[in-house]
Design an enzyme around this catalytic site. Structure first.
Site, PDB file in Angstrom:
ATOM      1  N   THR A 153       0.718  -1.112   0.318  1.00 50.65           N
ATOM      2  CA  THR A 153       0.143   0.134  -0.161  1.00 50.65           C
ATOM      3  C   THR A 153       0.823   1.365  -0.584  1.00 50.65           C
ATOM      4  O   THR A 153       2.174   1.198   0.433  1.00 50.65           O
ATOM      5  CB  THR A 153      -1.163  -0.125   0.804  1.00 50.65           C
ATOM      6  OG1 THR A 153      -2.004  -1.175   1.047  1.00 50.65           O
ATOM      7  CG2 THR A 153      -1.634   1.163   1.376  1.00 50.65           C
TER       8      THR A 153
ATOM      9  N   GLY B 261       2.445  -2.533   8.084  1.00 46.95           N
ATOM     10  CA  GLY B 261       2.815  -2.583   9.497  1.00 46.95           C
ATOM     11  C   GLY B 261       4.634  -3.524   9.739  1.00 46.95           C
ATOM     12  O   GLY B 261       4.876  -4.456   9.131  1.00 46.95           O
TER      13      GLY B 261
ATOM     14  N   GLU C 183      -5.682  -5.297   2.690  1.00 43.13           N
ATOM     15  CA  GLU C 183      -5.768  -6.419   1.739  1.00 43.13           C
ATOM     16  C   GLU C 183      -7.306  -6.317   1.324  1.00 43.13           C
ATOM     17  O   GLU C 183      -7.541  -7.087   1.004  1.00 43.13           O
ATOM     18  CB  GLU C 183      -6.283  -7.158   2.873  1.00 43.13           C
ATOM     19  CG  GLU C 183      -4.514  -8.168   3.453  1.00 43.13           C
ATOM     20  CD  GLU C 183      -3.128  -7.786   3.358  1.00 43.13           C
ATOM     21  OE1 GLU C 183      -3.742  -8.140   1.789  1.00 43.13           O
ATOM     22  OE2 GLU C 183      -2.285  -7.306   3.293  1.00 43.13           O
TER      23      GLU C 183
END
Length: 660
Positions: free
Chosen positions: A152, A191, A441
């Site tokens: 992303t 993350g 996702e």
């Protein structure tokens, strides 16, 4: 602040919590131990008990109790400390993957190694050559390198083809040059990247001889393994506080013409010939996204179990919380709120939903296991055939499953009244941590576009992704209910095809496509639950199996009633459910059957007090004692303020932590 002896001697007005829960359990026909064995298996239950006992010995229960009062910075430090502790315990006790996963699940909020353990290692496992496995996968498994999955960007998430980061092949040196040409090229929300990772799997546009060959994945070092400082040409950091999920260091990164070796492009399924610069593929390009499919399967499964945790808390509390008298029985005094129809209407269907979504995800996990087995065996043609079905179902269950999970968790919180808003309820962090799942996702609304497109493509090829069963009229058996859901999907598929023929633009078709995707996801869930019931009858005591049958019926009826107009348009409403009052009566009857078994049905998930970390959801029912203990001992009560406006002193002193 010391707590007076007279306070510690106080007890609730009526010591009813334990006895009320005990009565709920003894008056139920459901065997929660049999359910737990079915859901988890004896070996897994024993494994969890061993792991959780170790965590308690290591003080994890105290760490969990401290989390609600921590700042973001404290949460991050605690997250790293907790993650290191778990990895040390893994080595000390020689835990296998299942034991380590159970420990992570029982240790509270996800720690900073979460995306390294899940996404980074999984992607390397699936997409690397043998040479790359030795270079990257083996060190990653040994935690010699800590990685993340960087897809992303600041301005692109679901639209992978629109990513701006580039990876340009240098014919002269044989290197790839990773570059962020604009500010919006910054990788974002990644993350484990913020402060922890030293490697990243970077999704970037592959440029070879001036031609853009689309997004590919590259192993890119981002921090020094010696100093943990950013490498030259890399600007990396944490994106800041979020709505929740603040134990995870979601990060950003920008690259300024960073060179990486040829071997750093993941090359199991595609590669650039180092001699000619020719781009070549091995197998289907869809295999590259197998890792993302795996993550979606896991997200959908997490949605089921997280909703089940919220249900366990809310149901137990509703069973012991007494408010007002039943107007039909005023002389009986206050009644447990779980006896009110308005509470039952909100909570009991969520128990059914958690089980329904669980069984659907179990089928999806089995499908993925078959795909993974075929791929590992080199049977790429068979694997590719499964991947199409796996893709559409994982997208459907991820998008719909996380949506109904988030909404259901919030319903559980509200049903707990004012105490539900306290962190001590144990529901708040479940909601905050599940909430981002509706966008990561793949944004849930955009994923429905992929689902509807796949359904239409399969229908055009004559291979529908659903079974249109017998005509749903004259009864409301399980088969009739499943048939109604299938008929609705068939109708919406035909409707979507007709709208396209009528000249609707692709943009205009997105909304009916969303409806089709939702209907398909609901069909997948209902049909999977129905298929599970005969197997459950052979594995469970008859009353327990019957209780799950009641849950199936409740879930199907409530879902059908929520979209009754679509079922009516499709001619899919069973005759006995044709009117609103008929549906209301059927739902009321189903609720009445589920109500006596509510506590034992949530007990069947076998969530320990350590895992729930909730005052309201305590297994022993001692709710009010625990709420007061946590409030009295929270660290804010260690502060002695100076409230005088004329004084510049803020905190006069800090007292020692209170104990109760």
């Amino acid at each position: 602040m010391s707590i007076p002896d007279w306070v510690t001697a106080l007890l609730p007005a009526k010591l009813e919590g334990p006895s009320l829960l005990s009565a709920e359990r003894s008056n139920s026909s459901v065997d929660p131990a049999a359910l737990a064995k079915l859901l988890h298996g004896e070996d897994q239950l024993a494994l969890r008990a061993r792991v959780e006992a170790i965590l308690r010995q290591e003080g994890f229960d105290a760490q969990l109790a401290a989390l609600p009062s921590q700042s973001r910075v404290e949460k991050m430090e605690s997250s790293l400390r907790r993650g290191k502790h778990l990895k040390a315990l893994r080595k000390q006790h020689n835990w296998d993957d299942a034991s380590y996963t159970a420990a992570i699940g029982a240790s509270g909020e996800m720690n900073v190694y979460g995306l390294h353990d899940k996404a980074f290692i999984k992607c390397l496992t699936d997409q690397t050559t043998d040479e790359q496995k030795k270079l990257f996968l083996e060190p990653a498994k040994a935690d010699k390198i800590i990685g993340c999955y960087a897809q992303t960007e600041l301005s692109h998430g679901s639209n992978v083809r629109g990513l701006e980061t580039t990876a340009t092949w240098d014919e002269k040196t044989g290197d790839f040059i990773i570059h962020s040409p604009q500010l919006t090229s910054a990788k974002w929300w990644i993350g484990t990247l913020g402060r922890t990772a030293n490697y990243a799997l970077v999704m970037a546009q592959l440029i070879v001889k001036g031609k853009n060959l689309g997004p590919h994945t590259f192993v890119v070092p981002v921090r020094s393994l010696e100093t943990h400082e950013p490498l030259e040409g890399v600007y990396v950091g944490d994106i800041g506080p979020k709505f929740g999920y603040n134990s995870m260091d979601n990060g950003f990164v920008l690259f300024n013409h960073v060179r990486i070796p040829y071997v750093n492009m993941l090359a199991r399924f595609q590669y650039v010939d180092p001699k000619t610069g020719e781009y070549k593929r091995r197998g289907s390009p869809a295999f590259v996204y197998g890792g993302m499919t795996y993550l979606r399967v896991g997200i959908a499964a997490d949605a089921a179990t997280t909703l089940a945790r919220a249900c366990a808390i809310a149901i137990r509390y509703a069973a012991i919380r007494k408010q007002f008298a039943d107007e039909d029985k005023p002389k009986d005094g206050e009644t447990a709120v779980l006896n009110y129809s308005l509470v039952q209407q909100r909570l009991l269907p969520l128990i059914a939903t958690s089980y329904a979504l669980y069984f659907a995800c179990q089928e999806l996990k089995d499908l993925y296991a078959n795909y993974d087995k075929l791929l590992s065996a080199g049977k790429t043609q068979q694997a590719e055939a499964l991947l199409a079905e796996l893709h559409v179902q994982s997208c459907a269950l991820k998008s719909h499953g996380t949506t109904i999970s988030v909404e259901g968790i919030e319903t559980c919180r509200r049903a707990c009244g004012g105490h539900g808003y306290a962190q001590y309820s144990g529901i708040g962090h479940l909601y905050a941590d599940m909430l981002p799942s509706v966008t990561y996702e793949g944004d849930n609304y955009m994923l429905t576009k992929q689902v509807s497109r796949s359904i239409l493509k399969a229908a055009k090829l004559g291979v529908p992704l659903f079974q249109e069963a017998k005509n749903a009229k004259g009864g409301i058996s399980n088969d009739d209910l499943v048939a109604a859901f299938a008929r609705r999907v068939a109708f919406l598929t035909t409707q979507q095809q007709q709208l396209a023929k009528d000249g609707w633009s692709k943009n205009a078709l997105l909304v009916p496509g969303w409806r089709l995707s939702t209907a398909y996801a609901q069909y997948v869930i209902v049909s999977a639950f129905a298929r599970a019931l005969p197997k459950l009858a052979a594995q469970l005591p008859a009353p327990t199996a019957q209780a799950l049958g009641d849950l199936f019926r409740l879930h199907a009826l409530v879902t059908l009633d929520g979209s009754a107009s679509e079922f009516a348009d499709a001619g899919a409403l069973p005759a006995q459910l044709g009117s609103g009052i008929q549906r209301q009566k059927a739902i009321a009857d189903a609720l009445a059957r589920v109500r006596p078994n509510a506590v034992n049905l949530v007990d069947g998930w076998a969530f320990s007090d350590l895992v729930l970390n909730s005052s309201l959801g305590r297994e022993d029912g001692r709710v009010y004692e625990d709420i007061f203990r946590r409030a009295a001992t929270n660290p804010v009560n260690e502060l002695v303020f100076d409230p005088r406006p004329e004084s510049k002193v803020i905190v006069k002193r800090r007292e020692g932590a209170a104990k109760l």
